[in-house]
Design a protein around this motif. Structure first.
Motif, PDB file in Angstrom:
ATOM      1  N   GLY A  54      -8.260   5.378   1.693  1.00  0.00           N
ATOM      2  CA  GLY A  54      -9.034   6.004   2.689  1.00  0.00           C
ATOM      3  C   GLY A  54      -8.742   5.759   4.218  1.00  0.00           C
ATOM      4  O   GLY A  54      -9.122   6.593   4.981  1.00  0.00           O
ATOM      5  N   GLN A  55      -8.138   4.454   4.559  1.00  0.00           N
ATOM      6  CA  GLN A  55      -8.113   4.239   5.905  1.00  0.00           C
ATOM      7  C   GLN A  55      -6.939   4.776   6.560  1.00  0.00           C
ATOM      8  O   GLN A  55      -5.790   5.077   5.828  1.00  0.00           O
ATOM      9  N   ILE A  83       5.863   3.626   1.182  1.00  0.00           N
ATOM     10  CA  ILE A  83       5.231   2.198   0.731  1.00  0.00           C
ATOM     11  C   ILE A  83       5.275   1.369   1.930  1.00  0.00           C
ATOM     12  O   ILE A  83       6.509   1.101   2.480  1.00  0.00           O
ATOM     13  N   ALA A  84       4.399   0.364   2.290  1.00  0.00           N
ATOM     14  CA  ALA A  84       4.510  -0.484   3.036  1.00  0.00           C
ATOM     15  C   ALA A  84       3.705  -1.835   2.715  1.00  0.00           C
ATOM     16  O   ALA A  84       2.709  -1.895   1.899  1.00  0.00           O
ATOM     17  N   ASP A  85       4.249  -2.968   3.142  1.00  0.00           N
ATOM     18  CA  ASP A  85       3.381  -4.189   3.068  1.00  0.00           C
ATOM     19  C   ASP A  85       2.215  -3.881   3.568  1.00  0.00           C
ATOM     20  O   ASP A  85       1.826  -3.360   4.727  1.00  0.00           O
ATOM     21  N   ALA A  86       1.218  -4.449   2.925  1.00  0.00           N
ATOM     22  CA  ALA A  86      -0.232  -4.334   3.485  1.00  0.00           C
ATOM     23  C   ALA A  86      -0.553  -5.246   4.719  1.00  0.00           C
ATOM     24  O   ALA A  86      -1.104  -4.627   5.694  1.00  0.00           O
ATOM     25  N   VAL A 144       0.838  -1.180   0.174  1.00  0.00           N
ATOM     26  CA  VAL A 144       0.028   0.056   0.101  1.00  0.00           C
ATOM     27  C   VAL A 144       0.993   1.181   0.076  1.00  0.00           C
ATOM     28  O   VAL A 144       2.069   1.230   0.382  1.00  0.00           O
ATOM     29  N   ARG A 145       0.500   2.331  -0.447  1.00  0.00           N
ATOM     30  CA  ARG A 145       1.124   3.744  -0.394  1.00  0.00           C
ATOM     31  C   ARG A 145       0.350   4.456   0.616  1.00  0.00           C
ATOM     32  O   ARG A 145      -0.977   4.614   0.567  1.00  0.00           O
ATOM     33  N   VAL A 156      -2.814   8.159   5.717  1.00  0.00           N
ATOM     34  CA  VAL A 156      -3.922   7.592   5.169  1.00  0.00           C
ATOM     35  C   VAL A 156      -3.152   6.972   3.797  1.00  0.00           C
ATOM     36  O   VAL A 156      -2.797   7.319   3.097  1.00  0.00           O
ATOM     37  N   ILE A 157      -4.053   5.661   3.860  1.00  0.00           N
ATOM     38  CA  ILE A 157      -3.702   4.787   2.489  1.00  0.00           C
ATOM     39  C   ILE A 157      -4.494   5.664   1.313  1.00  0.00           C
ATOM     40  O   ILE A 157      -5.637   5.874   1.287  1.00  0.00           O
ATOM     41  N   ASP A 158      -3.653   5.823   0.294  1.00  0.00           N
ATOM     42  CA  ASP A 158      -4.134   6.568  -1.004  1.00  0.00           C
ATOM     43  C   ASP A 158      -4.011   5.758  -2.121  1.00  0.00           C
ATOM     44  O   ASP A 158      -4.615   6.099  -3.108  1.00  0.00           O
ATOM     45  N   ALA A 159      -3.257   4.533  -2.002  1.00  0.00           N
ATOM     46  CA  ALA A 159      -3.044   3.603  -3.313  1.00  0.00           C
ATOM     47  C   ALA A 159      -2.748   2.133  -2.828  1.00  0.00           C
ATOM     48  O   ALA A 159      -2.175   2.058  -1.451  1.00  0.00           O
TER      49      ALA A 159
END
Length: 318
Positions: free
Chosen positions: A81-82, A97-100, A28-29, A67-70
């Motif tokens: 949006g989280q 960037i991080a692993d989900a 996720v970004r 906030v996650i945007d991608a």
């Protein structure tokens, strides 16, 4: 393009415009709101010989939230949006960037609060590894952000906490977080004698070293009772350490290196911290004492090194 901090030399930091990273499969970004300053940043900040410059954009920042945007392909469990705390590695930037599996959703109750999840999770994991129980005497050597949280958790568990720290401000923080006794970290042998007196010669069931330097480690080992536990919570990265193995062996103590490396264990520590804060068992606001914009990251790192009066932990905001 985004803003990211780039270390250009020993004690030198600039903000550059670099491409926004794209998440890959399972990633996720996060559009970051901020990132905490960690003591582990201080050795790289000094620019040791093994470092090369310029560094990677955003490098060393690993206490981010936002906030996650991608999201990349195959991501489940989190969504755009989280608001999350992220376990990532280039958080001194507008995006990372991080692993989900390495992000932890933040509840609405924490909206508007700075939340560097990684160090909160670290504190709760260290507490778990410390095996602190009601009725024990616990010495904590070094009261900063980490030591303050551990003082609160140990006190709430029913332990008697003896807090040992260099700064008068830190000792006040320890009292505020429940320490039964506070001792200025001034004279090695005087501290040992004072703890011996306070414990009727038994010393401490648990001793947590939370500084990351040789002398506090030496002191902590002296304070552990026979068959007690010495918990290494300080981050020792500036060279090898000598230990008094004669003493450790004679007293039969257990030594716990309490830093976790498994992202899932880290994530669980963050969830434990979230629960404690939302339930009112821990107040994060007094622990985050200094805020800086990204453009003043160098000043934030200097503050973490120099620890001016009133300092516990700094965050940079974006």
């Amino acid at each position: 393009m985004m803003e990211a901090a780039v270390q250009t030399g020993p004690g030198e930091m600039e903000v550059a415009m670099v491409p926004i990273p794209e998440p890959r499969e399972g990633q996720v970004r996060v559009k970051l709101e901020g990132c905490g300053i960690c003591a582990s940043n201080l050795t790289p900040w000094e620019g040791p010989e093994w470092m090369t410059f310029p560094g990677e954009p955003g490098n060393l920042g690993h206490e981010g939230w936002g906030v996650i945007d991608a999201v990349g392909d195959g991501v489940t469990g989190v969504q755009v949006g989280q608001r999350v705390a992220a376990l990532s590695s280039r958080g001194y930037a507008e995006y990372d960037i991080a692993d989900a599996a390495a992000v932890v959703p933040l509840p609405a109750a924490l909206n508007g609060l700075d939340f560097p999840g990684e160090p909160f999770g670290c504190a709760f994991n260290i507490f778990r590894r410390s095996d602190i129980r009601a009725g024990q005497t616990v010495a904590i050597v070094g009261i900063g952000f980490l030591g303050a949280i551990l003082t609160r958790l140990a006190t709430d568990a029913g332990a008697r906490v003896i807090a040992i720290s260099r700064r008068p401000y830190s000792l006040e923080v320890a009292r505020d977080h429940g320490a039964a006794e506070v001792i200025p970290m001034e004279d090695h042998h005087a501290i040992i004698e004072q703890v011996k007196t306070l414990t009727d010669g038994r010393f401490c069931d648990r001793v947590i070293e939370a500084v990351g330097k040789q002398w506090p480690l030496d002191l902590a080992g002296e304070l552990v009772a026979e068959r007690g536990k010495l918990i290494i919570a300080g981050y020792h990265q500036d060279g090898p350490r000598n230990v008094n193995m004669w003493l450790w062996n004679w007293r039969g103590i257990d030594v716990v290196n309490a830093h976790e490396r498994d992202p899932q264990v880290y994530a669980q520590g963050i969830r434990d911290a979230i629960a404690a804060i939302t339930e009112g068992r821990l107040d994060p606001k007094p622990l985050l004492t200094h805020r800086f914009p990204l453009s003043r990251l160098g000043e934030a790192l200097d503050a973490a090194r120099d620890r001016p009066d009133g300092f516990l932990k700094a965050v940079v905001t974006l």
